[in-house]
Design an enzyme around this catalytic site. Structure first.
Site, mmCIF file in Angstrom:
data_model
loop_
_atom_site.group_PDB
_atom_site.id
_atom_site.type_symbol
_atom_site.label_atom_id
_atom_site.label_comp_id
_atom_site.label_asym_id
_atom_site.label_seq_id
_atom_site.Cartn_x
_atom_site.Cartn_y
_atom_site.Cartn_z
ATOM 1 N N TRP A 1 -0.894 -6.185 -8.187
ATOM 2 C CA TRP A 1 -0.730 -5.980 -9.178
ATOM 3 C C TRP A 1 -0.778 -6.563 -10.203
ATOM 4 O O TRP A 1 -1.570 -6.328 -11.343
ATOM 5 C CB TRP A 1 0.616 -4.575 -9.564
ATOM 6 C CG TRP A 1 0.522 -3.927 -8.874
ATOM 7 C CD1 TRP A 1 0.957 -3.154 -7.636
ATOM 8 C CD2 TRP A 1 -0.239 -2.655 -9.462
ATOM 9 N NE1 TRP A 1 0.913 -1.570 -7.749
ATOM 10 C CE2 TRP A 1 0.216 -2.073 -8.393
ATOM 11 C CE3 TRP A 1 -0.984 -1.945 -10.193
ATOM 12 C CZ2 TRP A 1 -0.429 -0.031 -8.598
ATOM 13 C CZ3 TRP A 1 -1.619 -1.486 -10.709
ATOM 14 C CH2 TRP A 1 -1.410 -0.288 -9.766
ATOM 15 N N CYS B 1 0.824 -1.279 -0.101
ATOM 16 C CA CYS B 1 -0.530 0.143 0.063
ATOM 17 C C CYS B 1 1.053 1.154 -0.019
ATOM 18 O O CYS B 1 1.406 1.634 1.076
ATOM 19 C CB CYS B 1 -1.182 -0.182 1.308
ATOM 20 S SG CYS B 1 -1.916 0.984 1.082
#
Length: 218
Positions: free
Chosen positions: A212, A73
């Site tokens: 991702w 994050c």
């Protein structure tokens, strides 16, 4: 499938890592180390520790691949970097965002990280948090100089455009690589990646890839 799948492994690695760590255009701008700076940093450490003798509580994303590690994050890392560079003690509460506990949702009904407790009040949003920390603990100053504020600002929208494109020849891949190359050239001369605070607060590569992969592979 997104044309992101056609990007070379090297470019994929570059795009993922640089995008993650440049999100919100977070950059430290510290003067080169010199004896006077070391003295000032020592004094700053003493003042900061005295001002925040009780560790600040901060909720962060837990790793999805490794127990007891922080997850991927960039907004959380931005706040952790601020705490580290200001030498502020803190305790992390790792939160499984796929299975948010009730106590966490009571703190922040939106269920987003990071959230930090300052002066008995829970504060969300990395922009708000870093500003609050800068105001409460002004030394050392970490605000981005105005002339540096736009560095890396085109990476995220360019990356989103690349992910959404369906024509592999529409130029979005080259536009992304151009932005990443430009940013890479900049950080070579201002390299935050080698700082102890960055190394301590970065996510594991496995978590970056896991986070991702759905976005890159479509």
């Amino acid at each position: 499938m997104s044309t992101a799948a056609s990007l070379s492994p090297t470019a994929l690695t570059l795009s993922s890592s640089l995008l993650i760590y440049s999100a919100k255009r977070f950059t430290f701008h510290l003067p080169k180390t010199s004896p006077p700076l070391l003295i000032r940093r020592s004094r700053t450490l003493h003042v900061a520790m005295a001002a925040a003798s009780d560790p600040l509580e901060i909720c962060v994303k837990a790793s999805t691949t490794t127990p007891n590690k922080i997850g991927d994050c960039p907004f959380t890392q931005r706040v952790l970097l601020t705490l580290e560079e200001k030498h502020l003690p803190y305790n992390m509460k790792l939160v499984d965002l796929a299975n948010k506990p009730e106590w966490f949702l009571k703190i922040t009904p939106e269920g987003k990280v990071p959230v930090i407790k300052i002066d008995e009040k829970w504060i969300a949003d990395s922009d708000v948090i870093t500003q609050a920390l800068e105001e409460k603990y002004p030394e050392p100053p970490l605000a981005v100089p105005p002339e540096k504020a736009s560095i890396g600002s085109k990476i995220f929208p360019t990356f989103i455009g690349f992910l959404q494109c369906k024509d592999p020849n529409d130029g979005t891949e080259q536009a992304l690589l151009t932005e990443l190359t430009s940013f890479n050239d900049y950080i070579k001369g201002n390299t935050i990646f080698s700082m102890d605070s960055f190394i301590k607060t970065r996510a594991l590569p496995e978590d970056v890839i896991a986070g991702w992969r759905p976005k890159v592979m479509g």
